[in-house]
Write a protein that holds these residues in place. Sequence first.
Motif, PDB file in Angstrom:
ATOM      1  N   VAL A 160       0.816  -1.216   0.000  1.00  0.00           N
ATOM      2  CA  VAL A 160       0.000   0.000   0.000  1.00  0.00           C
ATOM      3  C   VAL A 160       0.849   1.266   0.000  1.00  0.00           C
ATOM      4  O   VAL A 160       0.482   2.281  -0.596  1.00  0.00           O
ATOM      5  CB  VAL A 160      -0.948  -0.008   1.219  1.00  0.00           C
ATOM      6  N   ALA A 161       2.006   1.236   0.666  1.00  0.00           N
ATOM      7  CA  ALA A 161       2.850   2.433   0.785  1.00  0.00           C
ATOM      8  C   ALA A 161       3.345   2.942  -0.564  1.00  0.00           C
ATOM      9  O   ALA A 161       3.670   4.130  -0.707  1.00  0.00           O
ATOM     10  CB  ALA A 161       4.039   2.133   1.696  1.00  0.00           C
ATOM     11  N   LYS A 162       3.388   2.076  -1.565  1.00  0.00           N
ATOM     12  CA  LYS A 162       3.902   2.472  -2.893  1.00  0.00           C
ATOM     13  C   LYS A 162       2.789   2.928  -3.840  1.00  0.00           C
ATOM     14  O   LYS A 162       3.072   3.229  -5.005  1.00  0.00           O
ATOM     15  CB  LYS A 162       4.648   1.285  -3.514  1.00  0.00           C
ATOM     16  N   GLU A 163       1.557   2.964  -3.352  1.00  0.00           N
ATOM     17  CA  GLU A 163       0.436   3.308  -4.235  1.00  0.00           C
ATOM     18  C   GLU A 163       0.613   4.673  -4.899  1.00  0.00           C
ATOM     19  O   GLU A 163       0.415   4.824  -6.099  1.00  0.00           O
ATOM     20  CB  GLU A 163      -0.879   3.304  -3.457  1.00  0.00           C
ATOM     21  N   GLY A 164       0.959   5.685  -4.093  1.00  0.00           N
ATOM     22  CA  GLY A 164       1.021   7.061  -4.593  1.00  0.00           C
ATOM     23  C   GLY A 164       1.941   7.249  -5.780  1.00  0.00           C
ATOM     24  O   GLY A 164       1.487   7.602  -6.888  1.00  0.00           O
ATOM     25  N   PRO A 165       3.247   7.035  -5.603  1.00  0.00           N
ATOM     26  CA  PRO A 165       4.173   7.288  -6.715  1.00  0.00           C
ATOM     27  C   PRO A 165       3.937   6.401  -7.927  1.00  0.00           C
ATOM     28  O   PRO A 165       4.029   6.864  -9.068  1.00  0.00           O
ATOM     29  CB  PRO A 165       5.557   7.020  -6.087  1.00  0.00           C
ATOM     30  N   ILE A 166       3.619   5.129  -7.680  1.00  0.00           N
ATOM     31  CA  ILE A 166       3.412   4.224  -8.816  1.00  0.00           C
ATOM     32  C   ILE A 166       2.132   4.570  -9.571  1.00  0.00           C
ATOM     33  O   ILE A 166       2.078   4.457 -10.796  1.00  0.00           O
ATOM     34  CB  ILE A 166       3.391   2.756  -8.345  1.00  0.00           C
ATOM     35  N   SER A 167       1.099   5.016  -8.842  1.00  0.00           N
ATOM     36  CA  SER A 167      -0.145   5.385  -9.519  1.00  0.00           C
ATOM     37  C   SER A 167       0.066   6.593 -10.426  1.00  0.00           C
ATOM     38  O   SER A 167      -0.487   6.656 -11.531  1.00  0.00           O
ATOM     39  CB  SER A 167      -1.242   5.690  -8.487  1.00  0.00           C
ATOM     40  N   VAL A 168       0.874   7.541  -9.977  1.00  0.00           N
ATOM     41  CA  VAL A 168       1.186   8.718 -10.808  1.00  0.00           C
ATOM     42  C   VAL A 168       1.945   8.274 -12.052  1.00  0.00           C
ATOM     43  O   VAL A 168       1.626   8.687 -13.185  1.00  0.00           O
ATOM     44  CB  VAL A 168       2.019   9.747 -10.010  1.00  0.00           C
ATOM     45  N   LEU A 169       2.953   7.427 -11.850  1.00  0.00           N
ATOM     46  CA  LEU A 169       3.751   6.940 -12.978  1.00  0.00           C
ATOM     47  C   LEU A 169       2.890   6.153 -13.959  1.00  0.00           C
ATOM     48  O   LEU A 169       2.988   6.334 -15.181  1.00  0.00           O
ATOM     49  CB  LEU A 169       4.888   6.058 -12.455  1.00  0.00           C
ATOM     50  N   PHE A 170       2.018   5.305 -13.432  1.00  0.00           N
ATOM     51  CA  PHE A 170       1.154   4.477 -14.273  1.00  0.00           C
ATOM     52  C   PHE A 170       0.198   5.342 -15.086  1.00  0.00           C
ATOM     53  O   PHE A 170      -0.006   5.114 -16.291  1.00  0.00           O
ATOM     54  CB  PHE A 170       0.376   3.497 -13.397  1.00  0.00           C
ATOM     55  N   THR A 171      -0.413   6.337 -14.429  1.00  0.00           N
ATOM     56  CA  THR A 171      -1.372   7.206 -15.112  1.00  0.00           C
ATOM     57  C   THR A 171      -0.709   8.003 -16.224  1.00  0.00           C
ATOM     58  O   THR A 171      -1.241   8.104 -17.341  1.00  0.00           O
ATOM     59  CB  THR A 171      -2.047   8.154 -14.105  1.00  0.00           C
ATOM     60  N   PHE A 172       0.471   8.564 -15.936  1.00  0.00           N
ATOM     61  CA  PHE A 172       1.190   9.320 -16.967  1.00  0.00           C
ATOM     62  C   PHE A 172       1.599   8.403 -18.116  1.00  0.00           C
ATOM     63  O   PHE A 172       1.557   8.797 -19.282  1.00  0.00           O
ATOM     64  CB  PHE A 172       2.418   9.999 -16.366  1.00  0.00           C
TER      65      PHE A 172
END
Length: 233
Positions: A160-172
């Motif tokens: 769960v702790a990695k959700e933020g940065p990876i979600s931004v990278l995935f969306t971009f």
Amino acid sequence: MKNIVNIIKLDHITVSSKTSVLVSTLLPLPFLIMGPQFGIIIYMMMFGNFYHGVFITGEKSGYGNLYGALPITKKELIAARFIETPLLCLIAGGLVTALGEISIRLGWSEYLLKSIHLEDLAVFFTKQSDIFAPVAVAGLCFVFSCYMSFLSLVDFKWGVAKEGPISVLFTFSCCALAWLIITITDIDVAEELKTLVTYHHTKIAVIFVIMGLVLEVIFAIVTYLLIRNDDLR
């Protein structure tokens, strides 16, 4: 199949309480009656985020050790988690869409909005085109919720702790890929949207639901390929 059902039941018991269910059900109700489409968006986003609480609770409670000790395969666990989101959203979407349609057809929404001098909003919510009909809005929210469940993939693999940065990278990355595909194929997005608008609202909803389910299957397959050699979290 029995294990998948039991996992879903356990997840539901773990993250739900009478208070949270009551608040989730009643708090957005005024929005659903006054502005049905807006209310549908609120409800669908709430239920579409169910998986997040499941993973947070699971990590804190050591569910990985529990599942590892039980005769449960990774395929079953992944299937259960990726079935939960579309299942909850389909059930919630069906119920709130029905209530939204009732509000519009019986004139509740129009009456309430006009009674507080919001005539423009009354027209906006009740005299909508097919693309803004409650069922079409629910379909769009469904596909968005299924898209956001890629975070389940992140939670399975990195936590769960990695959700933020990876979600931004995935969306971009998804936006860049979409732009590349549109550029290479020379797709006229405006014309495609115009074509979509001409469809009946039920057909629009079906298209969105199919898109959402396809996304869920893709995420589930990728998740399994990523964690098949990992320990359960």
